[in-house]
Design a protein around this motif. Sequence first.
Motif, PDB file in Angstrom:
ATOM      1  N   VAL A   1       0.836  -1.204   0.000  1.00 38.02           N
ATOM      2  CA  VAL A   1       0.000   0.000   0.000  1.00 38.02           C
ATOM      3  C   VAL A   1       0.868   1.249   0.000  1.00 38.02           C
ATOM      4  O   VAL A   1       0.590   2.217  -0.724  1.00 38.02           O
ATOM      5  N   LEU A   2       1.921   1.257   0.806  1.00 40.59           N
ATOM      6  CA  LEU A   2       2.817   2.417   0.857  1.00 40.59           C
ATOM      7  C   LEU A   2       3.457   2.673  -0.504  1.00 40.59           C
ATOM      8  O   LEU A   2       3.524   3.818  -0.976  1.00 40.59           O
ATOM      9  N   GLY A   3       3.929   1.605  -1.155  1.00 41.19           N
ATOM     10  CA  GLY A   3       4.513   1.766  -2.476  1.00 41.19           C
ATOM     11  C   GLY A   3       3.504   2.243  -3.497  1.00 41.19           C
ATOM     12  O   GLY A   3       3.812   3.072  -4.364  1.00 41.19           O
ATOM     13  N   SER A   4       2.278   1.747  -3.387  1.00 40.62           N
ATOM     14  CA  SER A   4       1.218   2.164  -4.299  1.00 40.62           C
ATOM     15  C   SER A   4       0.911   3.646  -4.157  1.00 40.62           C
ATOM     16  O   SER A   4       0.799   4.375  -5.149  1.00 40.62           O
TER      17      SER A   4
ATOM     18  N   VAL B   1       3.639   8.374 -17.225  1.00 46.14           N
ATOM     19  CA  VAL B   1       2.603   8.625 -16.219  1.00 46.14           C
ATOM     20  C   VAL B   1       1.800   7.363 -15.959  1.00 46.14           C
ATOM     21  O   VAL B   1       1.465   7.040 -14.810  1.00 46.14           O
ATOM     22  N   ALA B   2       1.483   6.638 -17.016  1.00 51.17           N
ATOM     23  CA  ALA B   2       0.689   5.421 -16.868  1.00 51.17           C
ATOM     24  C   ALA B   2       1.397   4.384 -16.015  1.00 51.17           C
ATOM     25  O   ALA B   2       0.783   3.752 -15.140  1.00 51.17           O
ATOM     26  N   ILE B   3       2.684   4.198 -16.253  1.00 52.74           N
ATOM     27  CA  ILE B   3       3.425   3.188 -15.498  1.00 52.74           C
ATOM     28  C   ILE B   3       3.520   3.571 -14.028  1.00 52.74           C
ATOM     29  O   ILE B   3       3.286   2.743 -13.135  1.00 52.74           O
ATOM     30  N   VAL B   4       3.831   4.841 -13.769  1.00 53.36           N
ATOM     31  CA  VAL B   4       4.075   5.264 -12.388  1.00 53.36           C
ATOM     32  C   VAL B   4       2.782   5.456 -11.606  1.00 53.36           C
ATOM     33  O   VAL B   4       2.707   5.128 -10.419  1.00 53.36           O
ATOM     34  N   SER B   5       1.749   5.988 -12.246  1.00 53.87           N
ATOM     35  CA  SER B   5       0.536   6.344 -11.505  1.00 53.87           C
ATOM     36  C   SER B   5      -0.590   5.327 -11.613  1.00 53.87           C
ATOM     37  O   SER B   5      -1.586   5.451 -10.886  1.00 53.87           O
TER      38      SER B   5
ATOM     39  N   ILE C   1       3.391  10.510  -7.133  1.00 58.36           N
ATOM     40  CA  ILE C   1       4.429  11.000  -8.038  1.00 58.36           C
ATOM     41  C   ILE C   1       3.871  11.091  -9.457  1.00 58.36           C
ATOM     42  O   ILE C   1       4.048  12.103 -10.159  1.00 58.36           O
ATOM     43  N   GLY C   2       3.202  10.036  -9.896  1.00 59.59           N
ATOM     44  CA  GLY C   2       2.653  10.040 -11.244  1.00 59.59           C
ATOM     45  C   GLY C   2       1.618  11.126 -11.459  1.00 59.59           C
ATOM     46  O   GLY C   2       1.586  11.783 -12.506  1.00 59.59           O
ATOM     47  N   THR C   3       0.754  11.341 -10.460  1.00 54.54           N
ATOM     48  CA  THR C   3      -0.277  12.367 -10.590  1.00 54.54           C
ATOM     49  C   THR C   3       0.325  13.765 -10.630  1.00 54.54           C
ATOM     50  O   THR C   3      -0.156  14.646 -11.346  1.00 54.54           O
ATOM     51  N   SER C   4       1.391  13.985  -9.857  1.00 52.22           N
ATOM     52  CA  SER C   4       2.059  15.283  -9.873  1.00 52.22           C
ATOM     53  C   SER C   4       2.584  15.607 -11.266  1.00 52.22           C
ATOM     54  O   SER C   4       2.428  16.734 -11.759  1.00 52.22           O
ATOM     55  N   PHE C   5       3.191  14.637 -11.927  1.00 57.76           N
ATOM     56  CA  PHE C   5       3.695  14.865 -13.273  1.00 57.76           C
ATOM     57  C   PHE C   5       2.567  14.907 -14.305  1.00 57.76           C
ATOM     58  O   PHE C   5       2.677  15.586 -15.327  1.00 57.76           O
ATOM     59  N   ALA C   6       1.482  14.189 -14.025  1.00 58.43           N
ATOM     60  CA  ALA C   6       0.358  14.177 -14.965  1.00 58.43           C
ATOM     61  C   ALA C   6      -0.262  15.562 -15.109  1.00 58.43           C
ATOM     62  O   ALA C   6      -0.706  15.943 -16.200  1.00 58.43           O
ATOM     63  N   LYS C   7      -0.297  16.328 -14.024  1.00 58.46           N
ATOM     64  CA  LYS C   7      -0.893  17.659 -14.092  1.00 58.46           C
ATOM     65  C   LYS C   7      -0.184  18.558 -15.090  1.00 58.46           C
ATOM     66  O   LYS C   7      -0.776  19.501 -15.626  1.00 58.46           O
ATOM     67  N   LYS C   8       1.090  18.281 -15.363  1.00 58.12           N
ATOM     68  CA  LYS C   8       1.827  19.094 -16.317  1.00 58.12           C
ATOM     69  C   LYS C   8       1.346  18.877 -17.751  1.00 58.12           C
ATOM     70  O   LYS C   8       1.665  19.670 -18.641  1.00 58.12           O
ATOM     71  N   LEU C   9       0.595  17.798 -17.972  1.00 50.86           N
ATOM     72  CA  LEU C   9       0.052  17.540 -19.310  1.00 50.86           C
ATOM     73  C   LEU C   9      -1.298  18.213 -19.532  1.00 50.86           C
ATOM     74  O   LEU C   9      -1.781  18.262 -20.663  1.00 50.86           O
ATOM     75  N   PHE C  10      -1.909  18.721 -18.459  1.00 53.70           N
ATOM     76  CA  PHE C  10      -3.234  19.332 -18.587  1.00 53.70           C
ATOM     77  C   PHE C  10      -3.266  20.463 -19.616  1.00 53.70           C
ATOM     78  O   PHE C  10      -4.211  20.541 -20.417  1.00 53.70           O
ATOM     79  N   PRO C  11      -2.271  21.372 -19.626  1.00 54.68           N
ATOM     80  CA  PRO C  11      -2.332  22.448 -20.631  1.00 54.68           C
ATOM     81  C   PRO C  11      -2.222  21.953 -22.066  1.00 54.68           C
ATOM     82  O   PRO C  11      -2.605  22.667 -23.001  1.00 54.68           O
ATOM     83  N   LEU C  12      -1.699  20.754 -22.244  1.00 54.81           N
ATOM     84  CA  LEU C  12      -1.477  20.228 -23.592  1.00 54.81           C
ATOM     85  C   LEU C  12      -2.652  19.419 -24.117  1.00 54.81           C
ATOM     86  O   LEU C  12      -3.070  19.593 -25.276  1.00 54.81           O
TER      87      LEU C  12
ATOM     88  N   LEU D   1      -4.596   8.892 -21.607  1.00 51.23           N
ATOM     89  CA  LEU D   1      -3.231   8.387 -21.761  1.00 51.23           C
ATOM     90  C   LEU D   1      -2.848   7.495 -20.594  1.00 51.23           C
ATOM     91  O   LEU D   1      -2.262   6.415 -20.786  1.00 51.23           O
ATOM     92  N   ARG D   2      -3.181   7.940 -19.393  1.00 47.09           N
ATOM     93  CA  ARG D   2      -2.821   7.165 -18.202  1.00 47.09           C
ATOM     94  C   ARG D   2      -3.484   5.796 -18.216  1.00 47.09           C
ATOM     95  O   ARG D   2      -2.829   4.770 -18.075  1.00 47.09           O
ATOM     96  N   VAL D   3      -4.789   5.770 -18.382  1.00 50.79           N
ATOM     97  CA  VAL D   3      -5.520   4.507 -18.304  1.00 50.79           C
ATOM     98  C   VAL D   3      -5.247   3.632 -19.524  1.00 50.79           C
ATOM     99  O   VAL D   3      -5.048   2.419 -19.410  1.00 50.79           O
ATOM    100  N   GLY D   4      -5.240   4.241 -20.716  1.00 51.40           N
ATOM    101  CA  GLY D   4      -5.023   3.463 -21.933  1.00 51.40           C
ATOM    102  C   GLY D   4      -3.665   2.785 -21.961  1.00 51.40           C
ATOM    103  O   GLY D   4      -3.556   1.581 -22.248  1.00 51.40           O
ATOM    104  N   PHE D   5      -2.608   3.539 -21.664  1.00 52.66           N
ATOM    105  CA  PHE D   5      -1.266   2.947 -21.645  1.00 52.66           C
ATOM    106  C   PHE D   5      -1.118   1.936 -20.515  1.00 52.66           C
ATOM    107  O   PHE D   5      -0.422   0.924 -20.660  1.00 52.66           O
TER     108      PHE D   5
END
Length: 292
Positions: free
Chosen positions: A15-18, A211-215, A24-35, A44-48
């Motif tokens: 659970v801690l690792g999850s 993002v998909a792999i990490v989050s 971490i993944g969600t933090s980086f995912a937000k950077k894709l919102f403007p794009l 992208l997250r769910v599909g990949f």
Amino acid sequence: MNSSRAIPWLPALAVLGSVTSLCIGTSFAKKLFPLVGAEGTSALRVGFSALVLLIFWRPWRWPLSRRDAGYVVRYGLTLGVMNLLFYLALRTIPFGIAVAIEFSGPLAVAMWSSRRPVDFVWLASAVVGLVMLLPLGHRSALDPVGVMFALAAAVCWALYILFGKQAGHLHAGHSVSLGLVAASLVVVPFGVAHAGVRLLDPGILAAGLGVAIVSSAIPMSLEMMALKRLPSETFGIMVSLEPAVASLLAMLLLGEHLTPSQWVAIGFIVLASMGSTATARRARPEAAELAG
């Protein structure tokens, strides 16, 4: 035996690792919102994630009964809706606040399914920590639409825990990979409709894969392993680490420093998580003795 005593700590570490990987993944995912927007990022997250886990686990190797297929589909569809709603909430409200609001879902599961008085002690500690993390004294009101999206995601999170428990007897890779395929059927059409051909940009595709792999891929596999060994109320309280981990990572990655009261709140949440794990460890041998 020592091995039986160690069992609850294995899913605790999962659970801690999850939680850490997800934040971490969600933090980086937000950077894709403007794009590509929240919808495109979620697609992208769910599909990949579905593609990665299909390749890695090859779920077609295991038989799947019609009943189990129903469990996996409900689990996956709920996961997809939850992911989409949460990303939509992140468009207008801060990450930490969205996590705290969404967490009312697993807290409700913990309260509903609790059977021992001591569980309410850890639940109360988690609630105190979460309340302290909420910016109740914030001068500007939270966007009501974003709050509603987060609350809807909380409902989906509660259902996700319950449906995930139903599918917990399946191999973790089996249920997670097929569940993400079902989730992609919900999320990907929204992403394509919103972002269109922008999703095909090589740079965006590469970022989406990461993002998909990490989050998703890593956290979902670890969570299913934990759900097979932890009761739903203990799992629900243990993931209370997520607001705390999100706050810590926000400080490290985004430069968002915590106030003293927020550090105290983290202490309450960690206390709830560690306490629930310890009492679950003591409860399992007692249950085994009664069964014998």
